[in-house]
Design a protein around this motif. Sequence first.
Motif, PDB file in Angstrom:
ATOM      1  N   THR A 217      24.684  58.976  98.720  1.00  0.00           N
ATOM      2  CA  THR A 217      25.467  58.353  99.790  1.00  0.00           C
ATOM      3  C   THR A 217      26.800  57.808  99.294  1.00  0.00           C
ATOM      4  OG1 THR A 217      24.336  56.244  99.417  1.00  0.00           O
ATOM      5  CG2 THR A 217      23.363  57.743 101.038  1.00  0.00           C
ATOM      6  N   CYS A 218      26.974  57.810  97.966  1.00  0.00           N
ATOM      7  CA  CYS A 218      28.237  57.364  97.383  1.00  0.00           C
ATOM      8  C   CYS A 218      28.366  57.984  95.996  1.00  0.00           C
ATOM      9  CB  CYS A 218      28.295  55.834  97.295  1.00  0.00           C
ATOM     10  SG  CYS A 218      27.000  55.127  96.259  1.00  0.00           S
ATOM     11  N   ILE A 220      28.342  58.059  92.130  1.00  0.00           N
ATOM     12  CA  ILE A 220      27.637  57.248  91.140  1.00  0.00           C
ATOM     13  C   ILE A 220      28.264  57.506  89.777  1.00  0.00           C
ATOM     14  CG2 ILE A 220      25.425  56.814  90.014  1.00  0.00           C
ATOM     15  CD1 ILE A 220      24.064  57.780  92.578  1.00  0.00           C
ATOM     16  N   LEU A 266      18.516  53.148  92.125  1.00  0.00           N
ATOM     17  CA  LEU A 266      19.476  53.803  93.020  1.00  0.00           C
ATOM     18  C   LEU A 266      18.820  54.180  94.348  1.00  0.00           C
ATOM     19  CD1 LEU A 266      21.306  56.080  90.411  1.00  0.00           C
ATOM     20  CD2 LEU A 266      22.250  54.070  91.583  1.00  0.00           C
ATOM     21  N   ASP A 269      18.454  51.076  96.387  1.00  0.00           N
ATOM     22  CA  ASP A 269      19.758  50.650  96.912  1.00  0.00           C
ATOM     23  C   ASP A 269      20.327  51.645  97.917  1.00  0.00           C
ATOM     24  OD1 ASP A 269      19.655  48.419  95.319  1.00  0.00           O
ATOM     25  OD2 ASP A 269      20.810  49.303  93.676  1.00  0.00           O
ATOM     26  N   ALA A 271      21.426  54.482  97.377  1.00  0.00           N
ATOM     27  CA  ALA A 271      22.508  55.297  96.827  1.00  0.00           C
ATOM     28  C   ALA A 271      22.048  56.743  96.669  1.00  0.00           C
ATOM     29  CB  ALA A 271      22.958  54.735  95.478  1.00  0.00           C
TER      30      ALA A 271
END
Length: 275
Positions: A217-218, A220, A266, A269, A271
């Motif tokens: 989603t972002c 890293i 991750l 979170d 991510a």
Amino acid sequence: MRWCRRCPVCSATNRAVESAFAYMDYLYRRSPNTRFFRYDAITCFVLNHVAEWLDGKSTRERTLILEKALKGRNEIVREEQKRADQLGEAIVRKMEAEKVDYERKVLRSDVRKSKITQELGTTGLLYTESMIDCAIHGLRQSDAINLIKGQLRYRKKVLGQVATHRMSYRFSEGGVQLSLDTLVSHLKELVGADSTSGALEEDDFRSFYLGRTCELTCDITLSDGNVIDGECTIDNIISDGSGEVTIHLNGSSGIFTISRSLFEDLINDDAIVPL
């Protein structure tokens, strides 16, 4: 006992009755294995002063009375034995019926547990919040709800996990079906409260994640400066024998290796979202 004004022979108290109960209680404590009809006979004999009454009779009268009493003794014993046998048979029948009923309940429970276990399907038991999120990701809402309900049923009926609150295993309230988010929150509370779950065993972790595609989603940024973005596939999960587990992620910009602990952080979170 109330005194009856119309009947002068009625006792004004219940002392006689209480005396009889007290004497039978004394006999029971003195000889607990004696049959009840013997307690009854001895109590009547003593409290009615039968011995004194017999002493007032002539020898012939006393002999006739005792012969008559002894003549009926065997019949009384036979009747009492018959009732005792009938009671014993009734007790045995009741115990056998209870055993059959218990075995039937156990069988129904085993069948129910087996069905609930089968309903888990390939998903298996979800041990962590990240596994729950991964399992329902991309599913239609109805399918996701059924999956979560299956997990809740398994924890209640098979694992026997104690509810964290009264709604833990409820699927509706006031006739209204609970939403997916509510059911998920209940399951996550149970997972968090399950002291036996702990971390996933290595084999379970490997079978659950190996080969899955993950959406990032972002971007890293790893400790070595490399950046992972887009989608990647979990190509391999390797243990070095000392307990350290590494994850090999195959993405559009190359293959990256991260530790299991970082991978799970991750996921928690959001991510990384395994698909």
